[in-house]
Write an enzyme that holds these catalytic residues in place. Sequence first.
Site, short mmCIF file in Angstrom:
data_model
loop_
_atom_site.label_atom_id
_atom_site.label_comp_id
_atom_site.label_asym_id
_atom_site.label_seq_id
_atom_site.Cartn_x
_atom_site.Cartn_y
_atom_site.Cartn_z
N LYS A 1 0.76 -1.12 0.27
CA LYS A 1 0.10 -0.01 -0.05
C LYS A 1 0.96 1.24 -0.03
CE LYS A 1 -3.31 2.61 2.70
NZ LYS A 1 -4.20 2.57 3.97
N ASN B 1 6.84 5.42 -0.73
CA ASN B 1 8.23 4.88 -0.94
C ASN B 1 8.59 4.38 0.51
OD1 ASN B 1 8.19 5.33 -3.87
ND2 ASN B 1 8.73 7.52 -3.38
N ARG B 2 7.87 4.40 1.49
CA ARG B 2 8.25 3.82 2.95
C ARG B 2 9.20 4.79 3.32
NH1 ARG B 2 4.39 1.26 1.59
NH2 ARG B 2 4.02 -1.07 1.72
N LEU B 3 9.25 6.06 2.96
CA LEU B 3 9.94 7.21 3.58
C LEU B 3 8.97 7.88 4.86
CD1 LEU B 3 12.15 8.51 0.79
CD2 LEU B 3 12.76 6.74 2.43
N HIS B 4 8.63 6.89 5.54
CA HIS B 4 7.45 7.53 6.66
C HIS B 4 8.10 8.58 7.57
CE1 HIS B 4 5.44 4.08 5.30
NE2 HIS B 4 6.35 3.19 5.76
#
Length: 215
Positions: free
Chosen positions: A10, A192-195
Amino acid sequence: MEKDLGGYRKSYEKHELLLKDVPENPMELFQKWFYEVDQFFIEDETNAMTVSTIGKDGYPKSRVVLLKKYTYEGFIFYTNYESEKGKAIAENSHVCLSFFWHGAERQIIIKGKAEKIAENLSDGYFESRPRGSQLGALVSNQSDAIESREYLEDKLQKLEQEFEGKEIPRPDYWGGYIVKPVEIEFWQGRPNRLHDRIRYKLQKDYNWIIDRLSP
């Protein structure tokens, strides 16, 4: 049995969390996030949180309970003090709370110390509960093994008869805990999972140090 979940993905794109936008006290940010989720993401049960404890057997255990109140001092929930979680807290008061609000793509992780609240506060909340929930607290020896579902239902029926037309007293083994935080991390999903991860750590002078963590 085998199922590969590697394709479950997601993209998180709804919000951002920047250091320049956060308040000095984490409880103010918690209140803001809680309000936003409660108002705009009604599919989430906003006050549902995971409580993790370290059991007497040395293993961590997590379960979902309902947050009933929060203040600048901490987070309050109610339970059976003789339950597995109650016994774990009696042995080790260090606990972790977590909220995951999937609609808002947000998570909050709270490290803190749990302690019992004053008895009169537990009395007041118990009195506000529906009658069925009050009886449920008397029926269940929480976490104990029982012989059947019928055992619970029979016990409930007997208590309904016993307390018909009477006030139901709060049992002394049931009440509230307040978790006083020492660390709170706010997680906002990003592409891009760069939370975004912002952590507050309580210092000895009761001020908070704020850091951005790598995702």
